[in-house]
Design a protein around this motif. Structure first.
Motif, mmCIF file in Angstrom:
data_model
loop_
_atom_site.group_PDB
_atom_site.id
_atom_site.type_symbol
_atom_site.label_atom_id
_atom_site.label_comp_id
_atom_site.label_asym_id
_atom_site.label_seq_id
_atom_site.Cartn_x
_atom_site.Cartn_y
_atom_site.Cartn_z
ATOM 1 N N ASP A 1 0.837 -1.200 0.000
ATOM 2 C CA ASP A 1 0.000 0.000 0.000
ATOM 3 C C ASP A 1 0.872 1.251 0.000
ATOM 4 N N LEU A 2 1.957 1.222 0.737
ATOM 5 C CA LEU A 2 2.841 2.382 0.840
ATOM 6 C C LEU A 2 3.612 2.609 -0.451
ATOM 7 N N ALA A 3 3.845 1.556 -1.204
ATOM 8 C CA ALA A 3 4.564 1.696 -2.471
ATOM 9 C C ALA A 3 3.758 2.506 -3.476
ATOM 10 N N ASP A 4 2.439 2.543 -3.304
ATOM 11 C CA ASP A 4 1.567 3.259 -4.231
ATOM 12 C C ASP A 4 1.403 4.737 -3.890
ATOM 13 N N VAL A 5 2.041 5.209 -2.832
ATOM 14 C CA VAL A 5 1.905 6.599 -2.393
ATOM 15 C C VAL A 5 2.837 7.489 -3.214
ATOM 16 N N ALA A 6 2.278 8.571 -3.770
ATOM 17 C CA ALA A 6 3.113 9.527 -4.510
ATOM 18 C C ALA A 6 4.028 10.246 -3.523
ATOM 19 N N PRO A 7 5.333 10.222 -3.748
ATOM 20 C CA PRO A 7 6.255 10.869 -2.806
ATOM 21 C C PRO A 7 6.028 12.379 -2.724
ATOM 22 N N ARG A 8 6.123 12.883 -1.513
ATOM 23 C CA ARG A 8 5.998 14.311 -1.230
ATOM 24 C C ARG A 8 7.135 14.687 -0.274
ATOM 25 N N LEU A 9 7.321 15.976 -0.062
ATOM 26 C CA LEU A 9 8.321 16.425 0.896
ATOM 27 C C LEU A 9 7.880 16.039 2.305
ATOM 28 N N VAL A 10 8.750 15.342 3.006
ATOM 29 C CA VAL A 10 8.515 14.906 4.381
ATOM 30 C C VAL A 10 9.595 15.540 5.247
ATOM 31 N N HIS A 11 9.203 16.136 6.362
ATOM 32 C CA HIS A 11 10.156 16.790 7.257
ATOM 33 C C HIS A 11 11.094 15.768 7.881
ATOM 34 N N GLY A 12 10.555 14.676 8.380
ATOM 35 C CA GLY A 12 11.366 13.621 8.969
ATOM 36 C C GLY A 12 11.498 13.688 10.479
ATOM 37 N N ASP A 13 11.226 14.834 11.079
ATOM 38 C CA ASP A 13 11.276 14.996 12.542
ATOM 39 C C ASP A 13 10.231 16.031 12.962
ATOM 40 N N PHE A 14 9.045 15.909 12.392
ATOM 41 C CA PHE A 14 7.957 16.857 12.628
ATOM 42 C C PHE A 14 7.307 16.538 13.972
ATOM 43 N N ARG A 15 7.647 17.352 14.972
ATOM 44 C CA ARG A 15 7.138 17.158 16.335
ATOM 45 C C ARG A 15 7.203 18.488 17.063
ATOM 46 N N ASN A 16 6.572 18.542 18.235
ATOM 47 C CA ASN A 16 6.471 19.833 18.919
ATOM 48 C C ASN A 16 7.818 20.423 19.329
ATOM 49 N N GLY A 17 8.846 19.658 19.455
ATOM 50 C CA GLY A 17 10.166 20.221 19.753
ATOM 51 C C GLY A 17 10.760 20.995 18.589
ATOM 52 N N ASN A 18 10.184 20.814 17.409
ATOM 53 C CA ASN A 18 10.694 21.486 16.209
ATOM 54 C C ASN A 18 9.689 22.450 15.603
ATOM 55 N N LEU A 19 8.672 22.805 16.352
ATOM 56 C CA LEU A 19 7.647 23.720 15.853
ATOM 57 C C LEU A 19 7.747 25.062 16.557
ATOM 58 N N MET A 20 7.631 26.145 15.800
ATOM 59 C CA MET A 20 7.561 27.494 16.368
ATOM 60 C C MET A 20 6.106 27.939 16.277
ATOM 61 N N VAL A 21 5.523 28.245 17.443
ATOM 62 C CA VAL A 21 4.108 28.575 17.508
ATOM 63 C C VAL A 21 3.927 29.968 18.087
ATOM 64 N N ASP A 22 3.057 30.742 17.469
ATOM 65 C CA ASP A 22 2.666 32.054 17.978
ATOM 66 C C ASP A 22 1.395 31.845 18.789
ATOM 67 N N LEU A 23 1.533 31.771 20.105
ATOM 68 C CA LEU A 23 0.383 31.498 20.965
ATOM 69 C C LEU A 23 -0.630 32.633 20.952
ATOM 70 N N ALA A 24 -0.168 33.852 20.758
ATOM 71 C CA ALA A 24 -1.089 34.994 20.731
ATOM 72 C C ALA A 24 -2.057 34.901 19.554
ATOM 73 N N HIS A 25 -1.591 34.309 18.457
ATOM 74 C CA HIS A 25 -2.437 34.202 17.263
ATOM 75 C C HIS A 25 -2.815 32.761 16.946
ATOM 76 N N ASP A 26 -2.446 31.843 17.863
ATOM 77 C CA ASP A 26 -2.777 30.434 17.690
ATOM 78 C C ASP A 26 -2.366 29.937 16.303
ATOM 79 N N ALA A 27 -1.090 30.206 15.948
ATOM 80 C CA ALA A 27 -0.633 29.893 14.594
ATOM 81 C C ALA A 27 0.766 29.273 14.606
ATOM 82 N N LEU A 28 0.963 28.336 13.712
ATOM 83 C CA LEU A 28 2.277 27.778 13.457
ATOM 84 C C LEU A 28 3.037 28.783 12.589
ATOM 85 N N VAL A 29 4.212 29.213 13.045
ATOM 86 C CA VAL A 29 4.959 30.223 12.292
ATOM 87 C C VAL A 29 6.276 29.691 11.728
#
Length: 148
Positions: free
Chosen positions: A7-35
């Motif tokens: 099933d995974l072989a049929d997936v069209a490849p896209r850009l994957v971050h590889g370590d997408f988790r909250n330790g690597n996210l910058m968030v603007d809490l005042a605007h509730d937005a990922l920046v």
């Protein structure tokens, strides 16, 4: 149905971050937005559901196990936001990547523990992360055999 490797072989490849988790996210809490998203050294072409599954690995919940997405959200919140931004979600594949990500984290912890024990990298950080390998055993069992 369960996801298998064909099933995974049929997936069209896209850009994957590889370590997408909250330790690597910058968030603007005042605007509730990922920046911003940091640490792109593991970026590659692959299944974008891998990033969503990795975000759901229990290790990134930091004491908030009831919020399966990074300790700050629930799956429907993530999936709705992803779809609203134009993405397509395959929840079965996300679960598969969460399971694989949990195993991956366990292997990473084990290798860091071994690096400390062998003296190859005598850093306290390696010992502290290495001891977490056993936590992933429980996390894997919970994913494979959830309690009622």
């Amino acid at each position: 149905s369960d996801v298998c490797s064909s099933d995974l072989a049929d997936v069209a490849p896209r850009l994957v971050h590889g370590d997408f988790r909250n330790g690597n996210l910058m968030v603007d809490l005042a605007h509730d937005a990922l920046v911003g998203v940091l640490d792109w050294e593991l970026a590659h072409l692959g299944d974008p559901m891998a990033d969503l599954g990795w975000l759901g690995v229990n290790a990134w919940r930091f004491g908030q196990p009831q919020r399966p997405v990074g300790g700050f959200a629930d799956w429907p919140d993530l999936f709705d936001g992803y779809r609203a931004a134009g993405g397509m979600v395959d929840e079965t594949r996300v679960r598969w990547w969460q399971l694989l990500g949990t195993l991956r984290w366990g292997v990473i912890c084990e290798s860091m523990g071994h690096a400390w024990l062998s003296g190859a990298e005598p850093l306290l950080e390696k010992a502290a992360i290495g001891r977490r390998a056993s936590e992933t055993e429980i996390d894997l069992l919970e994913l494979l055999l959830p309690r009622p």
